[in-house]
Scaffold this motif. Structure first.
Motif, PDB file in Angstrom:
ATOM      1  N   ARG A   1       0.843  -1.194   0.000  1.00 25.78           N
ATOM      2  CA  ARG A   1       0.000   0.000   0.000  1.00 25.78           C
ATOM      3  C   ARG A   1       0.875   1.239   0.000  1.00 25.78           C
TER       4      ARG A   1
ATOM      5  N   TYR B   1      15.235   4.047   5.012  1.00 27.70           N
ATOM      6  CA  TYR B   1      14.585   3.282   6.073  1.00 27.70           C
ATOM      7  C   TYR B   1      14.072   1.998   5.450  1.00 27.70           C
TER       8      TYR B   1
ATOM      9  N   ARG C   1       3.493  -4.595  10.141  1.00 26.18           N
ATOM     10  CA  ARG C   1       3.325  -4.544  11.595  1.00 26.18           C
ATOM     11  C   ARG C   1       3.477  -5.917  12.251  1.00 26.18           C
TER      12      ARG C   1
ATOM     13  N   SER D   1       9.453   0.932  15.461  1.00 24.05           N
ATOM     14  CA  SER D   1       9.852   2.001  14.553  1.00 24.05           C
ATOM     15  C   SER D   1      11.091   2.690  15.096  1.00 24.05           C
TER      16      SER D   1
ATOM     17  N   ALA E   1      13.948   0.854  11.033  1.00 22.10           N
ATOM     18  CA  ALA E   1      12.644   0.322  10.618  1.00 22.10           C
ATOM     19  C   ALA E   1      11.582   1.400  10.712  1.00 22.10           C
ATOM     20  N   TRP E   2      10.613   1.310   9.841  1.00 22.90           N
ATOM     21  CA  TRP E   2       9.465   2.225   9.895  1.00 22.90           C
ATOM     22  C   TRP E   2       8.224   1.380   9.717  1.00 22.90           C
ATOM     23  N   ILE E   3       7.396   1.408  10.734  1.00 19.95           N
ATOM     24  CA  ILE E   3       6.185   0.583  10.705  1.00 19.95           C
ATOM     25  C   ILE E   3       4.981   1.511  10.624  1.00 19.95           C
ATOM     26  N   GLY E   4       4.081   1.221   9.733  1.00 23.28           N
ATOM     27  CA  GLY E   4       2.937   2.118   9.526  1.00 23.28           C
ATOM     28  C   GLY E   4       3.417   3.444   8.975  1.00 23.28           C
ATOM     29  N   GLY E   5       4.479   3.410   8.202  1.00 21.41           N
ATOM     30  CA  GLY E   5       5.054   4.632   7.665  1.00 21.41           C
ATOM     31  C   GLY E   5       4.404   5.034   6.362  1.00 21.41           C
ATOM     32  N   ARG E   6       5.233   5.499   5.458  1.00 21.60           N
ATOM     33  CA  ARG E   6       4.668   6.025   4.223  1.00 21.60           C
ATOM     34  C   ARG E   6       4.004   4.929   3.389  1.00 21.60           C
ATOM     35  N   GLY E   7       4.648   3.802   3.348  1.00 20.54           N
ATOM     36  CA  GLY E   7       4.054   2.679   2.625  1.00 20.54           C
ATOM     37  C   GLY E   7       3.810   1.553   3.599  1.00 20.54           C
TER      38      GLY E   7
ATOM     39  N   ARG F   1       9.667   9.604  19.418  1.00 20.19           N
ATOM     40  CA  ARG F   1       8.641   8.578  19.312  1.00 20.19           C
ATOM     41  C   ARG F   1       7.472   8.929  20.224  1.00 20.19           C
TER      42      ARG F   1
ATOM     43  N   HIS G   1       3.746   0.262  20.674  1.00 19.42           N
ATOM     44  CA  HIS G   1       4.941   0.972  20.247  1.00 19.42           C
ATOM     45  C   HIS G   1       4.861   1.416  18.792  1.00 19.42           C
ATOM     46  N   HIS G   2       3.902   0.895  18.083  1.00 18.65           N
ATOM     47  CA  HIS G   2       3.748   1.302  16.695  1.00 18.65           C
ATOM     48  C   HIS G   2       2.612   2.288  16.588  1.00 18.65           C
ATOM     49  N   PRO G   3       2.693   3.148  15.607  1.00 15.01           N
ATOM     50  CA  PRO G   3       1.555   4.031  15.390  1.00 15.01           C
ATOM     51  C   PRO G   3       0.316   3.189  15.136  1.00 15.01           C
TER      52      PRO G   3
ATOM     53  N   LYS H   1      -4.049   2.167   4.704  1.00 21.63           N
ATOM     54  CA  LYS H   1      -4.023   3.080   3.572  1.00 21.63           C
ATOM     55  C   LYS H   1      -4.990   2.593   2.515  1.00 21.63           C
TER      56      LYS H   1
ATOM     57  N   GLU I   1       3.062  12.264   8.044  1.00 23.88           N
ATOM     58  CA  GLU I   1       3.049  10.824   7.768  1.00 23.88           C
ATOM     59  C   GLU I   1       2.051  10.147   8.681  1.00 23.88           C
ATOM     60  N   GLY I   2       1.347   9.218   8.137  1.00 23.20           N
ATOM     61  CA  GLY I   2       0.402   8.477   8.954  1.00 23.20           C
ATOM     62  C   GLY I   2      -0.973   9.113   8.963  1.00 23.20           C
TER      63      GLY I   2
ATOM     64  N   LEU J   1      10.756  12.065   9.213  1.00 26.45           N
ATOM     65  CA  LEU J   1      11.321  10.897   9.884  1.00 26.45           C
ATOM     66  C   LEU J   1      11.628  11.103  11.355  1.00 26.45           C
TER      67      LEU J   1
ATOM     68  N   GLN K   1       9.510  10.675  13.360  1.00 26.81           N
ATOM     69  CA  GLN K   1       8.725   9.562  13.904  1.00 26.81           C
ATOM     70  C   GLN K   1       9.589   8.361  14.212  1.00 26.81           C
ATOM     71  N   ILE K   2      10.626   8.171  13.406  1.00 26.82           N
ATOM     72  CA  ILE K   2      11.487   7.028  13.696  1.00 26.82           C
ATOM     73  C   ILE K   2      12.802   7.521  14.304  1.00 26.82           C
TER      74      ILE K   2
END
Lengths: 797, 252, 95
Positions: free
Chosen positions: A234, A713, A718, A728, A745-751, B10, B53-55, B60, B117-118, B160, B162-163
């Motif tokens: 996505r 990144y 998830r 993240s 790592a980026w979780i729930g990020g741009r993609g 974060r 810990h994750h958004p 999407k 983002e998000g 970024l 966020q990370i």
């Protein structure tokens, strides 16, 4: 300097304002606003991608100070993306290369231009057969013309390739296989009128945002447009889509076959269109490496597709059978206009030629090709991948205007246009990109015949796949010599033996050709910094040095230098002398010398002066009885293309089968060369982000872009992240059979990649994901697959 | 790669997401109106289930809303005639400075001083569709007709975070076109000023000059809505003007 | 640098106007331009926005000066700015 100028100007402006006010003049007096002290606006195409937006460049005191979207440009109609708005800043990074540098005792040390040109010329003199050149779709058209003539016409050497091989080659083989001639029949105007737009693994919202907006902004005008996002993760494009159909990597082949299967099974294919305008083809099992394949009958085609039932396609692709039926129904409707769009997803694919052919195939089968809104259009990543590399033919097997090196007649024609003695052009094609770099990284005593490599306007040390093998291998080879012309230090200059500082974008004259066959022109507006000079000048200067050293190939058949230019009075201008280079318009001279090549494939270009006036023109540009020049939007369609016979409706006049018909190919689904297993359980996909253009050597120096996207990144799913204990921001190690790289790592990020897969953007020099990627490539286009390989992912300890 | 700011970043990010998720639009406005504003009650080092810990998950993809809602591009009736302030000149400078800080040059799309983002595609519209004031933070109304792909032009000022990537300075020698000076385009004292910037994609005057516009840039006649009746576009910025790009005509 | 285009309106009383003009000529921050009756064109250059304001205040306080209009404001890169609590809030009248 600028501050003082501005202050003086402001003081004058302030006084003018006060004086006018004192005079109490009632009539309107145009008083300057700040910045108008000599502020000048001129058009240019954007430096970055293949969309081909035009910008208005504001210059003041010899510097670019502002950018506007060009409202007169049909492509972008005044709008730009964030890269385009900041394109002017690309020239002002603090570390621009400004002087030639030669590696001495391991260190790059400044030398003069004269010495630099001499070093190159003498290396070529010593061994012209082992010299190679590597360029890109960032070459302007005249730069490509010069390089092509220099190599193939001057050195009789076909070791010339360009990075569109990594980018567009499968689109080329797809067009060639289907229509017998490269580049899309459709145009961006299709986006304005289509009812359905299908993204084939294409994150257009980030990669071609301006024309994506051209599509989706129709909704805010109350129009309906259905966007179908066929993807492996996505993305921001998904956010604007009506349907998101997630498929397993490589299974786009099965989806396309599933659609074709349904069109036949439901009888909804366009019988009349197919009978009149199409033939069927498949690869010859006896000769599977021959791209032209062999004919097949309709019945054979039908039976080949029999196994691709919606249920079977669901099994392979993961897309529900009902959705495959939905796609089949859409294509089966005659009342809808369908526009397929793709970029790297279909091209960077070990079956890139096949999937390109199949998508053209379902458009042909359903008659969705040739009417406004009905089109299958590939989008390019570089500003002139089409204009320079595909049209001028700066690839190892091509000559200008769609001619082939292997074709004797074509070689003779090129020799004729270039006024060369017969037999000058070497009949043997050179090495394609992957092979070229493999040879360059192989020691001479182990069978390599590429010793000196000159790279212009691209960054292969960053963008090649499997870098340890294809680029880093050069490092300890004493007999190899790498020349790099660039504007900033890059991963490629790192290993360079000679670095040449280049002028960029509006520091020089130029011409580009975008994704929709649009040829564009601009003039030099500001001076390059320091001793930086045009790439085209560099090529001509080396050619001239060879001529002066007595190299026969630098003479045409009358004994004159290959790049002989005259001014309006007919006097020769020594453009190899940098001080004289802009005495005439070398771009115009080279472009006019190239124009006659373009007629054979009906890619007619107008005279240079027409492009000066226009915001680009789409070929074929055909002269009208009144002397004006008319561009063509829908190629092969009678209502618009002047080369189509009256009454023909559609005519594919470069047909492979010589009967004006296009080919509908059958190509089976085949598994990818590397799939996740116990040791490397994840799919890795690589790609781009909105803010950075390709390897980021320009955009990472633009504060607004770099701050928005400071580094690379890895996007993780998830569930995978939870299982791996990764949050993240945690560093993870991505390991393939080639190498390992650490990334946050980026979780729930741009993609949002699906479970079992990960995505990494490739722009970051500090985290080179191409150390990890696979160099397996399509057998016909030779384009590598950067979109899928198997990796393991662990939390970095 | 700097790691030391990750935890607090974060926390801030979680805060923004939490606020958006729980309290909806109004709180979202507060949370995204500035990096420094409302930090939610997340204690560093506090034990939390891994998933938190994750958004929060936002799938999407298409929503009914993005596909069907008409574009907000209505110039609202002015709600208030702003009171006179004694230091309007000063306010203008401040506003010009605040505005310039977010732009590479006059005419560049501003960067976004908060996380994007998000957020979904219509999140932008929630605050910038009609303009919004929350405390001392202002979300200005979009100056142009609705364009759906907002992030195509407007990117985060500090991405970024966020990370946990710390903002790093980026050097560049570009000197952008400066913001136009106030009053530089009046024919005489008291004359209506000529618009000192391009009007392309700035057709919505109230974006900067209206209720949620800039201090010092609001007229005392906000109730009059046909702005261009008196204020004409400055020809030198307007591409459709016959003198645009003509060097001679732009000399002082 | 703050650079302002100013229109300084002087009193109709010749004597006071002459004294005011002499004072203006002696002000290093000012460059005087054309004069039309009582209206004198001038450019003021100061290092900061704050000092721009001081200049205008000084001029208004000068005997023989009836009015000061600011018709042009330009800032170059070296202009300093101060933050004023007065600048925030909803106020502001333009044009």
């Amino acid at each position: 300097m600028l501050t003082v100028d501005r202050r003086e100007f402001l003081t004058a402006a302030a006084m003018a304002a006060a004086t006018a006010a004192v005079a109490g003049k009632a009539k309107a007096v145009s008083l300057p606003v700040m910045g108008q002290g000599g502020l000048k606006w001129e058009k240019a195409p954007c430096r970055f991608c293949g969309t081909g937006c035009h910008v208005m460049v504001g210059t003041e005191a010899g510097k670019v100070v502002a950018i506007q979207g060009d409202q007169k440009a049909e492509v972008n109609r005044g709008l730009l993306c964030v890269k385009g708005y900041h394109v002017g800043l690309a020239m002002y990074g603090p570390d621009r290369l400004t002087t030639p540098m030669l590696r001495k005792n391991g260190r790059l040390e400044p030398i003069t231009w004269d010495e630099a040109i001499d070093v190159i010329a003498r290396r070529i003199m010593a061994n012209p057969r082992t010299f190679a050149m590597y360029g890109s779709g960032q070459w302007t058209i005249p730069e490509g013309v010069a390089a092509n003539k220099f190599m193939k016409g001057g050195l009789s050497n076909n070791y010339l390739d360009g990075n569109p091989r990594l980018c567009m080659a499968s689109a080329v083989t797809g067009f060639l296989s289907t229509f017998g001639v490269d580049e899309p029949p459709g145009v961006y105007d299709d986006l304005d009128v289509c009812d359905v737009a299908i993204m084939w693994g294409n994150n257009m919202a980030e990669m071609h945002p301006v024309i994506f907006s051209r599509l989706i902004d129709r909704r805010s005008r109350g129009e309906k447009v259905m966007v179908i996002d066929l993807g492996t993760r996505r993305t921001r494009t998904t956010d604007h889509a009506d349907e998101y159909l997630q498929f397993n990597p490589q299974s786009d082949l099965a989806i396309a076959n599933g659609i074709a299967h349904l069109l036949l099974k439901n009888g909804t294919y366009d019988k009349r269109y197919v009978e009149k305008f199409c033939n069927f083809r498949q690869l010859d099992p006896e000769k599977p490496d021959v791209m032209q394949g062999k004919p097949m009958t309709f019945a054979e085609y039908e039976s080949a597709l029999a196994e691709y039932t919606p249920e079977r396609v669901e099994q392979i692709s993961g897309v529900p059978a009902a959705k495959i039926r939905m796609l089949g129904d859409l294509f089966g409707r005659r009342d809808l206009r369908i526009n397929s769009l793709w970029c790297m997803g279909m091209n960077q694919h070990t079956r890139g030629t096949a999937i390109n052919c199949l998508v053209h195939g379902i458009h042909l089968l359903s008659g969705h090709l040739g009417k406004p809104g009905d089109a299958a259009t590939s989008l390019t990543g570089q500003p002139s991948a089409c204009g320079t590399v595909r049209e001028v033919g700066t690839l190892c097997h091509l000559l200008p205007g769609g001619r082939l090196i292997a074709n004797e007649e074509h070689r003779k024609q090129a020799e004729g246009f270039w006024n060369l003695p017969e037999g000058r052009i070497n009949p043997k094609p050179g090495y394609h990109t992957v092979l070229l770099f493999e040879k360059f990284c192989t020691p001479t005593d182990k069978g390599s015949d590429v010793q000196t490599l000159w790279v212009q306007v691209t960054n292969p040390g960053h963008s090649l796949p499997n870098l340890p093998k294809l680029f880093r291998g050069k490092k300890d080879l004493q007999d190899k010599f790498l020349i790099v012309s660039d504007v900033y230090p890059t991963a490629t200059t790192e290993l360079a033996d000679l670095v040449l500082p280049s002028a960029m974008w509006v520091e020089k004259n130029g011409m580009y050709g975008n994704s929709e066959r649009r040829t564009q022109q601009w003039f030099k507006m500001v001076d390059p910094p320091g001793q930086a000079r045009d790439d085209c000048w560099q090529t001509i200067a080396v050619a001239r040095r060879l001529f002066d050293l007595g190299f026969e190939g630098m003479k045409d058949k009358d004994g004159k230098f290959l790049f002989t230019f005259t001014n309006a009075k007919g006097d020769e201008v020594p453009v190899w002398d940098w001080n004289r280079y802009y005495d005439i318009n070398v771009d115009e001279a080279l472009f006019e010398s190239y124009r006659p090549f373009t007629r054979m494939k009906h890619k007619d270009l107008a005279p240079y002066s027409e492009y000066v006036k226009a915001r680009g023109l789409r070929w074929p540009v055909v002269e009208q009885p009144d002397g004006s020049w008319r561009e063509t939007r829908w190629r092969f369609s009678e209502f618009d293309d002047p080369y189509v016979k009256k009454g023909a409706e559609m005519q594919f006049y470069h047909s492979v089968t010589k009967d004006d018909k296009a080919l509908i190919w059958f190509r089976p689904y085949e598994a990818p060369p590397e799939v996740p297993d116990a040791e490397y359980p994840f799919w890795l996909c690589t790609g781009r982000v909105l803010e950075h253009w390709h390897t980021g050597s320009m955009t990472r120096r633009i504060p607004q872009l770099k701050r928005a996207m400071p580094e690379s990144y890895v996007e993780l799913n998830r569930e995978d992240a939870v299982r791996l204990g990764v949050r993240s921001g945690d560093l993870v190690t991505i390991t393939s059979r080639r190498a390992a790289v650490n990334l946050p790592a980026w979780i729930g990020g741009r993609g949002d990649p699906p479970k079992g897969s990960a995505f990494v953007p490739f722009f970051d020099e500090a985290m080179l994901i191409n150390l990890v990627t696979l160099d397996a490539h399509d057998p016909f286009s030779k384009q590598p697959d950067y979109k899928k390989c198997a990796v393991s992912i662990t939390k970095t300890v | 790669m700097t790691l030391h700011t990750r935890e607090s970043a974060r926390a801030r990010w979680l805060g923004a997401c939490w606020a958006i998720g729980v309290a909806g639009t109004a709180i979202a406005a507060l949370a995204i109106s500035g990096q420094e504003s409302k930090t939610p009650p997340v204690v560093e080092g506090m034990a939390m289930p891994v998933s938190i810990h994750h958004p929060p998950a936002r799938v999407k993809g298409p929503t009914q809303r993005t596909l069907t809602e008409p574009a907000p591009n209505v110039v609202p009736e002015a709600k208030a005639n702003p009171a006179a302030v004694p230091d309007k000149y000063h306010a203008r400078f401040e506003s010009a400075q605040a505005r310039a800080k977010l732009r590479a040059y006059e005419g560049a799309p501003p960067v976004v001083p908060h996380a994007t983002e998000g957020l979904s595609v219509h999140a932008c519209r929630e605050c910038h569709g009609h303009g919004l004031r929350a405390g001392d933070k202002v979300a200005r109304m979009a100056s142009h007709t609705y364009l759906a792909n907002c992030t195509q032009c407007h990117v985060e000022d500090q991405g970024l975070t966020q990370i946990g990537v710390a903002p790093t300075p980026v050097e560049n020698l570009f000197k952008g076109l400066a913001t136009s000076g106030y009053g530089s385009t009046r024919a005489w004292v008291g004359a209506p000023p000529v618009i000192p910037h391009t009007t392309f994609m700035r057709t919505n005057c109230v974006s900067c000059h209206g209720e949620y516009g800039y201090d010092g840039w609001r007229p005392d006649h906000l109730s009059r809505t046909n702005c261009v009746q008196c204020h004409t576009p400055g020809a030198h910025f307007e591409q459709m003007s016959p003198v645009f790009g003509d060097e001679a005509s732009t000399a002082p | 640098m703050g650079i302002s285009g100013l229109v300084i309106t002087l009193t109709q009383r010749d004597e006071a106007a002459g004294a005011a003009l002499a004072k203006l000529r002696g002000d290093p921050r000012l460059t005087l331009g054309e004069r039309n009756g009582p209206r004198q064109a001038a450019v003021g250059v100061t290092p900061s926005v704050e000092q721009d304001e001081h200049l205008v205040a000084d001029l208004r306080a000068t005997e023989g000066v009836v009015d000061v209009e600011i018709v042009f404001v330009g800032l170059d890169e070296t202009t300093e700015h101060h933050t004023s609590p007065r600048a925030t809030g909803t106020g502001g009248v333009g044009c």
